[in-house]
Design a protein around this motif. Sequence first.
Motif, mmCIF file in Angstrom:
data_model
loop_
_atom_site.group_PDB
_atom_site.id
_atom_site.type_symbol
_atom_site.label_atom_id
_atom_site.label_comp_id
_atom_site.label_asym_id
_atom_site.label_seq_id
_atom_site.Cartn_x
_atom_site.Cartn_y
_atom_site.Cartn_z
ATOM 1 N N UNK A 6 0.868 -1.166 0.000
ATOM 2 C CA UNK A 6 0.000 0.000 0.000
ATOM 3 C C UNK A 6 0.904 1.215 0.000
ATOM 4 N N UNK A 7 0.911 1.904 -1.151
ATOM 5 C CA UNK A 7 1.821 3.043 -1.281
ATOM 6 C C UNK A 7 3.262 2.566 -1.174
ATOM 7 N N UNK A 8 4.013 3.138 -0.227
ATOM 8 C CA UNK A 8 5.411 2.731 -0.019
ATOM 9 C C UNK A 8 5.557 1.660 1.046
ATOM 10 N N UNK A 9 4.463 1.310 1.687
ATOM 11 C CA UNK A 9 4.513 0.295 2.753
ATOM 12 C C UNK A 9 4.373 -1.096 2.156
ATOM 13 N N UNK A 10 5.120 -2.031 2.705
ATOM 14 C CA UNK A 10 5.082 -3.424 2.266
ATOM 15 C C UNK A 10 4.801 -4.302 3.479
ATOM 16 N N UNK A 11 3.759 -5.138 3.368
ATOM 17 C CA UNK A 11 3.397 -6.036 4.459
ATOM 18 C C UNK A 11 4.349 -7.214 4.548
ATOM 19 N N UNK A 12 4.060 -8.108 5.461
ATOM 20 C CA UNK A 12 4.901 -9.307 5.626
ATOM 21 C C UNK A 12 4.664 -10.268 4.468
ATOM 22 N N UNK A 13 5.681 -11.038 4.145
ATOM 23 C CA UNK A 13 5.601 -12.009 3.060
ATOM 24 C C UNK A 13 4.839 -13.239 3.532
#
Length: 105
Positions: A6-13
């Motif tokens: 989301x935008x520049x944020x990346x969740x956990x794989x």
Amino acid sequence: MRAYRYGRSLGTWWTALRGIAQGCALSIIWIAIPAQVWLQALKAAHHTVQAGVFIDDQSIRDSQQSEVVAALATTTVVDRHQGKLRNPEKSDIWMARPEDEGDLV
């Protein structure tokens, strides 16, 4: 592996266990292959049945109830060969003569 962004944020794989990755360029092919196998099986076995597919939704139409019942049996065989299970809660049967409903179940 997949991750939500989301935008520049990346969740956990995380690892996907089923399905096709959204946005995969090959996804339309992976959907079309089993659909075409099913359509060809129905065409070969049930000459009057009209069948159609939209993504993963299948439809069977015929004026004769016995042909619909037979096509459903063929569908079950094809689904087993493809490793699919039909979810009765997501399935519907429509008919012009409701009194025939018991024969389709």
